[in-house]
Write a protein that holds these residues in place. Structure first.
Motif, PDB file in Angstrom:
ATOM      1  N   ASN A  34       0.835  -1.201   0.000  1.00 50.10           N
ATOM      2  CA  ASN A  34       0.000   0.000   0.000  1.00 50.10           C
ATOM      3  C   ASN A  34       0.876   1.260   0.000  1.00 50.10           C
ATOM      4  O   ASN A  34       0.607   2.215  -0.727  1.00 50.10           O
ATOM      5  N   GLU A  35       1.923   1.237   0.814  1.00 50.71           N
ATOM      6  CA  GLU A  35       2.846   2.374   0.863  1.00 50.71           C
ATOM      7  C   GLU A  35       3.514   2.584  -0.500  1.00 50.71           C
ATOM      8  O   GLU A  35       3.627   3.714  -0.993  1.00 50.71           O
ATOM      9  N   GLU A  36       3.953   1.491  -1.116  1.00 50.23           N
ATOM     10  CA  GLU A  36       4.581   1.579  -2.439  1.00 50.23           C
ATOM     11  C   GLU A  36       3.605   2.137  -3.469  1.00 50.23           C
ATOM     12  O   GLU A  36       3.953   3.010  -4.266  1.00 50.23           O
ATOM     13  N   THR A  37       2.380   1.647  -3.457  1.00 50.93           N
ATOM     14  CA  THR A  37       1.358   2.118  -4.386  1.00 50.93           C
ATOM     15  C   THR A  37       1.123   3.616  -4.211  1.00 50.93           C
ATOM     16  O   THR A  37       1.044   4.367  -5.194  1.00 50.93           O
ATOM     17  N   THR A  38       1.028   4.055  -2.963  1.00 52.30           N
ATOM     18  CA  THR A  38       0.816   5.471  -2.667  1.00 52.30           C
ATOM     19  C   THR A  38       1.970   6.318  -3.191  1.00 52.30           C
ATOM     20  O   THR A  38       1.758   7.369  -3.817  1.00 52.30           O
ATOM     21  N   LEU A  39       3.196   5.865  -2.955  1.00 51.45           N
ATOM     22  CA  LEU A  39       4.369   6.608  -3.425  1.00 51.45           C
ATOM     23  C   LEU A  39       4.420   6.663  -4.950  1.00 51.45           C
ATOM     24  O   LEU A  39       4.737   7.710  -5.535  1.00 51.45           O
ATOM     25  N   LEU A  40       4.110   5.546  -5.601  1.00 51.50           N
ATOM     26  CA  LEU A  40       4.130   5.528  -7.062  1.00 51.50           C
ATOM     27  C   LEU A  40       3.078   6.464  -7.644  1.00 51.50           C
ATOM     28  O   LEU A  40       3.338   7.174  -8.617  1.00 51.50           O
ATOM     29  N   ARG A  41       1.890   6.459  -7.045  1.00 52.00           N
ATOM     30  CA  ARG A  41       0.840   7.372  -7.515  1.00 52.00           C
ATOM     31  C   ARG A  41       1.271   8.828  -7.376  1.00 52.00           C
ATOM     32  O   ARG A  41       0.896   9.674  -8.178  1.00 52.00           O
ATOM     33  N   ALA A  42       2.052   9.120  -6.330  1.00 59.27           N
ATOM     34  CA  ALA A  42       2.514  10.490  -6.085  1.00 59.27           C
ATOM     35  C   ALA A  42       3.736  10.828  -6.943  1.00 59.27           C
ATOM     36  O   ALA A  42       4.215  11.957  -6.899  1.00 59.27           O
ATOM     37  N   GLY A  43       4.237   9.857  -7.701  1.00 54.91           N
ATOM     38  CA  GLY A  43       5.395  10.103  -8.549  1.00 54.91           C
ATOM     39  C   GLY A  43       6.722  10.009  -7.818  1.00 54.91           C
ATOM     40  O   GLY A  43       7.750  10.405  -8.349  1.00 54.91           O
ATOM     41  N   SER A  44       6.715   9.468  -6.625  1.00 48.39           N
ATOM     42  CA  SER A  44       7.945   9.325  -5.822  1.00 48.39           C
ATOM     43  C   SER A  44       8.591   7.976  -6.113  1.00 48.39           C
ATOM     44  O   SER A  44       8.631   7.082  -5.263  1.00 48.39           O
ATOM     45  N   PHE A  45       9.104   7.842  -7.322  1.00 50.40           N
ATOM     46  CA  PHE A  45       9.622   6.557  -7.782  1.00 50.40           C
ATOM     47  C   PHE A  45      10.857   6.103  -7.005  1.00 50.40           C
ATOM     48  O   PHE A  45      10.989   4.925  -6.687  1.00 50.40           O
ATOM     49  N   ARG A  46      11.741   7.029  -6.689  1.00 54.79           N
ATOM     50  CA  ARG A  46      12.943   6.650  -5.929  1.00 54.79           C
ATOM     51  C   ARG A  46      12.584   6.158  -4.538  1.00 54.79           C
ATOM     52  O   ARG A  46      13.115   5.157  -4.064  1.00 54.79           O
ATOM     53  N   GLN A  47      11.689   6.876  -3.869  1.00 57.12           N
ATOM     54  CA  GLN A  47      11.273   6.450  -2.530  1.00 57.12           C
ATOM     55  C   GLN A  47      10.608   5.082  -2.595  1.00 57.12           C
ATOM     56  O   GLN A  47      10.834   4.235  -1.733  1.00 57.12           O
ATOM     57  N   LYS A 103      -1.235  -2.623 -11.126  1.00 56.71           N
ATOM     58  CA  LYS A 103      -1.827  -1.649 -12.045  1.00 56.71           C
ATOM     59  C   LYS A 103      -1.043  -0.333 -12.004  1.00 56.71           C
ATOM     60  O   LYS A 103      -0.726   0.242 -13.046  1.00 56.71           O
ATOM     61  N   VAL A 104      -0.703   0.108 -10.815  1.00 54.54           N
ATOM     62  CA  VAL A 104       0.044   1.364 -10.670  1.00 54.54           C
ATOM     63  C   VAL A 104       1.468   1.209 -11.215  1.00 54.54           C
ATOM     64  O   VAL A 104       1.984   2.102 -11.885  1.00 54.54           O
ATOM     65  N   ILE A 105       2.097   0.067 -10.962  1.00 54.81           N
ATOM     66  CA  ILE A 105       3.437  -0.185 -11.493  1.00 54.81           C
ATOM     67  C   ILE A 105       3.407  -0.190 -13.020  1.00 54.81           C
ATOM     68  O   ILE A 105       4.276   0.397 -13.675  1.00 54.81           O
ATOM     69  N   ALA A 106       2.398  -0.825 -13.604  1.00 54.46           N
ATOM     70  CA  ALA A 106       2.281  -0.842 -15.068  1.00 54.46           C
ATOM     71  C   ALA A 106       2.090   0.567 -15.620  1.00 54.46           C
ATOM     72  O   ALA A 106       2.687   0.929 -16.641  1.00 54.46           O
ATOM     73  N   SER A 107       1.301   1.380 -14.945  1.00 58.40           N
ATOM     74  CA  SER A 107       1.106   2.772 -15.379  1.00 58.40           C
ATOM     75  C   SER A 107       2.408   3.556 -15.294  1.00 58.40           C
ATOM     76  O   SER A 107       2.742   4.327 -16.195  1.00 58.40           O
ATOM     77  N   ALA A 108       3.151   3.356 -14.210  1.00 60.76           N
ATOM     78  CA  ALA A 108       4.428   4.058 -14.038  1.00 60.76           C
ATOM     79  C   ALA A 108       5.419   3.632 -15.117  1.00 60.76           C
ATOM     80  O   ALA A 108       6.128   4.472 -15.681  1.00 60.76           O
ATOM     81  N   ARG A 109       5.458   2.359 -15.422  1.00 64.37           N
ATOM     82  CA  ARG A 109       6.358   1.877 -16.482  1.00 64.37           C
ATOM     83  C   ARG A 109       5.947   2.429 -17.834  1.00 64.37           C
ATOM     84  O   ARG A 109       6.794   2.820 -18.636  1.00 64.37           O
ATOM     85  N   ASN A 110       4.655   2.462 -18.091  1.00 66.88           N
ATOM     86  CA  ASN A 110       4.167   3.005 -19.358  1.00 66.88           C
ATOM     87  C   ASN A 110       4.544   4.476 -19.476  1.00 66.88           C
ATOM     88  O   ASN A 110       5.004   4.930 -20.532  1.00 66.88           O
ATOM     89  N   LEU A 111       4.359   5.231 -18.410  1.00 72.01           N
ATOM     90  CA  LEU A 111       4.733   6.640 -18.402  1.00 72.01           C
ATOM     91  C   LEU A 111       6.230   6.796 -18.639  1.00 72.01           C
ATOM     92  O   LEU A 111       6.664   7.629 -19.439  1.00 72.01           O
TER      93      LEU A 111
END
Length: 154
Positions: A34-47, A103-111
């Motif tokens: 959940n924490e990872e998903t939240t960070l990815l949605r916020a664009g905090s990929f390094r964190q 789903k969020v990881i796939a979106s981040a990779r696509n972006l």
């Protein structure tokens, strides 16, 4: 302790303790995902990427415990039915969280792929010849003629 001894130790745990251990590992895994998903949605990929080692460890712990639960299912149904039901409900939460996380990881990779492609095209356009060739035309753009190096950590 060998792998066989660790498996035997898990299988020999009292039913309520095995279920409680599996549920605790599951809850920690759901929380970190959940924490990872939240960070990815916020664009905090390094964190988010810093959570990967802990997420991997928790997933391994949970899988080991879940396999022990599967091997001991008949005993657990008899000795700890309430705890087993709670664990199964928790597993459904994990499945939901995993689907959202993927789903969020796939979106981040696509972006990321889109940004990299656009960046490569801009670099290639800057390096493209803007003069006429011997036939009197400007040469066609060759896609991918300019290289860029990318370190992918996600």
């Amino acid at each position: 302790m060998s792998a066989a001894e660790r498996l035997a130790a898990l299988d020999d745990m009292p039913a309520t303790e095995l279920c409680a251990s599996a549920e605790a590992a599951l809850n920690e895994l759901v929380a970190i995902m959940n924490e990872e998903t939240t960070l990815l949605r916020a664009g905090s990929f390094r964190q988010a990427s810093h959570l990967t080692p802990e997420k991997t460890r928790l997933a391994q712990d949970y899988v080991g415990l879940a396999r022990s639960v599967q091997r001991q299912i008949a005993r657990l149904r008899e000795e700890a039915p309430v705890e087993l039901d709670r664990l199964q409900n928790g597993h459904e939460r994990l499945a939901t969280q995993m689907a959202e996380n993927l789903k969020v990881i796939a979106s981040a990779r696509n972006l990321t792929d889109t940004l990299l492609t656009e960046t490569a095209n801009v670099v290639a356009a800057r390096e493209r010849t803007r003069t006429y060739d011997e036939s009197g035309t400007i040469p066609a753009v060759t896609q991918g003629s300019a290289g860029i190096a990318i370190r992918k950590t996600l």
